[in-house]
Design a protein around this motif. Sequence first.
Motif, PDB file in Angstrom:
ATOM      1  N   LEU A   1     -11.612   9.263  13.638  1.00  0.00           N
ATOM      2  CA  LEU A   1     -12.494   8.362  12.906  1.00  0.00           C
ATOM      3  C   LEU A   1     -12.047   8.310  11.449  1.00  0.00           C
ATOM      4  N   VAL A   2     -11.916   7.098  10.923  1.00  0.00           N
ATOM      5  CA  VAL A   2     -11.514   6.877   9.536  1.00  0.00           C
ATOM      6  C   VAL A   2     -12.609   6.074   8.849  1.00  0.00           C
ATOM      7  N   VAL A   3     -13.085   6.574   7.712  1.00  0.00           N
ATOM      8  CA  VAL A   3     -14.134   5.916   6.933  1.00  0.00           C
ATOM      9  C   VAL A   3     -13.532   5.455   5.611  1.00  0.00           C
ATOM     10  N   ALA A   4     -13.670   4.163   5.300  1.00  0.00           N
ATOM     11  CA  ALA A   4     -13.178   3.595   4.042  1.00  0.00           C
ATOM     12  C   ALA A   4     -14.360   3.377   3.109  1.00  0.00           C
ATOM     13  N   LEU A   5     -14.339   4.033   1.955  1.00  0.00           N
ATOM     14  CA  LEU A   5     -15.443   3.957   0.992  1.00  0.00           C
ATOM     15  C   LEU A   5     -15.050   3.026  -0.155  1.00  0.00           C
ATOM     16  N   THR A   6     -15.575   1.796  -0.132  1.00  0.00           N
ATOM     17  CA  THR A   6     -15.332   0.823  -1.197  1.00  0.00           C
ATOM     18  C   THR A   6     -16.676   0.240  -1.628  1.00  0.00           C
ATOM     19  N   SER A   7     -16.671  -0.979  -2.136  1.00  0.00           N
ATOM     20  CA  SER A   7     -17.911  -1.642  -2.540  1.00  0.00           C
ATOM     21  C   SER A   7     -17.796  -3.135  -2.253  1.00  0.00           C
ATOM     22  N   ASP A   8     -18.809  -3.889  -2.665  1.00  0.00           N
ATOM     23  CA  ASP A   8     -18.823  -5.339  -2.433  1.00  0.00           C
ATOM     24  C   ASP A   8     -18.212  -6.125  -3.581  1.00  0.00           C
ATOM     25  N   ARG A   9     -17.996  -5.518  -4.713  1.00  0.00           N
ATOM     26  CA  ARG A   9     -17.581  -6.246  -5.912  1.00  0.00           C
ATOM     27  C   ARG A   9     -16.088  -6.089  -6.150  1.00  0.00           C
ATOM     28  N   GLY A  10     -15.496  -7.163  -6.696  1.00  0.00           N
ATOM     29  CA  GLY A  10     -14.075  -7.172  -6.988  1.00  0.00           C
ATOM     30  C   GLY A  10     -13.806  -7.189  -8.483  1.00  0.00           C
ATOM     31  N   LEU A  11     -12.671  -7.804  -8.866  1.00  0.00           N
ATOM     32  CA  LEU A  11     -12.230  -7.882 -10.263  1.00  0.00           C
ATOM     33  C   LEU A  11     -12.102  -6.498 -10.885  1.00  0.00           C
ATOM     34  N   CYS A  12     -11.542  -5.571 -10.117  1.00  0.00           N
ATOM     35  CA  CYS A  12     -11.395  -4.192 -10.616  1.00  0.00           C
ATOM     36  C   CYS A  12     -10.021  -3.627 -10.256  1.00  0.00           C
ATOM     37  N   GLY A  13      -8.999  -4.489 -10.320  1.00  0.00           N
ATOM     38  CA  GLY A  13      -7.654  -4.002 -10.049  1.00  0.00           C
ATOM     39  C   GLY A  13      -7.444  -3.687  -8.576  1.00  0.00           C
ATOM     40  N   GLY A  14      -6.695  -2.624  -8.329  1.00  0.00           N
ATOM     41  CA  GLY A  14      -6.361  -2.249  -6.955  1.00  0.00           C
ATOM     42  C   GLY A  14      -7.188  -1.103  -6.410  1.00  0.00           C
ATOM     43  N   VAL A  15      -8.418  -0.957  -6.893  1.00  0.00           N
ATOM     44  CA  VAL A  15      -9.264   0.158  -6.454  1.00  0.00           C
ATOM     45  C   VAL A  15      -9.525   0.096  -4.956  1.00  0.00           C
ATOM     46  N   HIS A  16      -9.908  -1.070  -4.464  1.00  0.00           N
ATOM     47  CA  HIS A  16     -10.251  -1.211  -3.050  1.00  0.00           C
ATOM     48  C   HIS A  16      -8.997  -1.389  -2.179  1.00  0.00           C
ATOM     49  N   SER A  17      -8.036  -2.149  -2.673  1.00  0.00           N
ATOM     50  CA  SER A  17      -6.835  -2.410  -1.868  1.00  0.00           C
ATOM     51  C   SER A  17      -6.006  -1.154  -1.658  1.00  0.00           C
ATOM     52  N   ASN A  18      -6.020  -0.211  -2.600  1.00  0.00           N
ATOM     53  CA  ASN A  18      -5.256   1.030  -2.428  1.00  0.00           C
ATOM     54  C   ASN A  18      -5.805   1.866  -1.272  1.00  0.00           C
ATOM     55  N   ILE A  19      -7.123   1.883  -1.125  1.00  0.00           N
ATOM     56  CA  ILE A  19      -7.718   2.612  -0.003  1.00  0.00           C
ATOM     57  C   ILE A  19      -7.302   1.982   1.322  1.00  0.00           C
ATOM     58  N   CYS A  20      -7.345   0.664   1.382  1.00  0.00           N
ATOM     59  CA  CYS A  20      -6.961  -0.036   2.624  1.00  0.00           C
ATOM     60  C   CYS A  20      -5.480   0.121   2.910  1.00  0.00           C
ATOM     61  N   LYS A  21      -4.648   0.123   1.880  1.00  0.00           N
ATOM     62  CA  LYS A  21      -3.210   0.338   2.090  1.00  0.00           C
ATOM     63  C   LYS A  21      -2.941   1.733   2.653  1.00  0.00           C
ATOM     64  N   THR A  22      -3.672   2.718   2.144  1.00  0.00           N
ATOM     65  CA  THR A  22      -3.496   4.089   2.646  1.00  0.00           C
ATOM     66  C   THR A  22      -3.895   4.191   4.108  1.00  0.00           C
ATOM     67  N   ILE A  23      -4.983   3.534   4.473  1.00  0.00           N
ATOM     68  CA  ILE A  23      -5.438   3.558   5.868  1.00  0.00           C
ATOM     69  C   ILE A  23      -4.443   2.829   6.766  1.00  0.00           C
ATOM     70  N   LYS A  24      -3.942   1.695   6.324  1.00  0.00           N
ATOM     71  CA  LYS A  24      -2.956   0.950   7.108  1.00  0.00           C
ATOM     72  C   LYS A  24      -1.698   1.778   7.333  1.00  0.00           C
ATOM     73  N   ALA A  25      -1.224   2.429   6.272  1.00  0.00           N
ATOM     74  CA  ALA A  25      -0.014   3.254   6.396  1.00  0.00           C
ATOM     75  C   ALA A  25      -0.236   4.410   7.363  1.00  0.00           C
ATOM     76  N   ARG A  26      -1.423   4.989   7.346  1.00  0.00           N
ATOM     77  CA  ARG A  26      -1.712   6.091   8.265  1.00  0.00           C
ATOM     78  C   ARG A  26      -1.718   5.616   9.718  1.00  0.00           C
ATOM     79  N   ILE A  27      -2.353   4.471   9.976  1.00  0.00           N
ATOM     80  CA  ILE A  27      -2.416   3.969  11.354  1.00  0.00           C
ATOM     81  C   ILE A  27      -1.028   3.598  11.867  1.00  0.00           C
ATOM     82  N   ILE A  28      -0.195   3.047  10.990  1.00  0.00           N
ATOM     83  CA  ILE A  28       1.159   2.660  11.406  1.00  0.00           C
ATOM     84  C   ILE A  28       2.019   3.880  11.707  1.00  0.00           C
ATOM     85  N   GLU A  29       1.890   4.939  10.899  1.00  0.00           N
ATOM     86  CA  GLU A  29       2.757   6.111  11.045  1.00  0.00           C
ATOM     87  C   GLU A  29       2.316   7.047  12.165  1.00  0.00           C
TER      88      GLU A  29
END
Length: 291
Positions: free
Chosen positions: A87-115
């Motif tokens: 089980l993988v839980v991604a902790l982000t929020s609903d608001r944007g305009l804050c750089g790569g705060v949310h996308s970095n978490i999703c990139k890490t999860i994607k890389a883990r699932i691929i590897e």
Amino acid sequence: MFSRTAQVVFVPTRTQVRGMATLKEIRLRLKSITNIQKITKSMKMVSAAKYARAERELKPARSYGAGAQAFYDKAEVDLDNTQQKQLVVALTSDRGLCGGVHSNICKTIKARIIEQDPNIDTKLVVIGDKARQILQRLYGKNILMSFNNIGKKPPNFNDAALLADNLTGLGYNFDYGTLYYNVFKSVVSYRTTELPLYTDENISNAKKLSVYDSVDEDTLRCFNEFSFVSRLYFAMKEGACSEQSSRMTAMDSASKNASEMIDKLTLSFNRTRQAVITRELIEIISGAAAL
């Protein structure tokens, strides 16, 4: 017979150089960028106030996470990341305009699932609309639950308890769980970190659980539930502080970029206006000289 001869009248035409904007276009663009700069400056001031509050509330919240994690470290609770049900839980929020705060978490999860091993069954729980929008494109079938209305207000312990209650009531018995969140480092930096999720079976099989005397299953289960809420509250506070600091930095950069664009457009506007005035003067002088 008289014949009427046609007189050819030469009308001066104004030709526009290719790629050169008109004064009206430059004026409209200059006005729109000025309005955008006002918005970014206002958002920076709001984010600065929210960041100061988030940083102030983060210091006492870290004691919740450190105190809850100390038990698992001393008991040496081991986790096996090769288990089939994860089980993988991604902790982000609903608001944007804050750089790569949310996308970095999703990139890490994607890389883990691929590897990882393709035979491993990984289910996702996304907290916040930003993670849901990114992960739903590729892993929509793996999402068990999603939460929204996150990040509009500062997180508190009741919010963490509500999230933890929904996570424990999923009905999905996983063998290995991880929560991904951002750890606040400074105003301009943060680090995407994973927080292990312990099950009752993991705790009962701990190597040094015997150090704690007279601990029954009900006590361990209750403590695990409370510690999960405490660590989730700590992760939400870290993520909120990272988000506000990143948004403040992003809005500051956007305001500086808008200021540079305004200076360039102002220079272009003055040059274009001067060129129009010069061309009109040349046409007047040429017409006067032809008389």
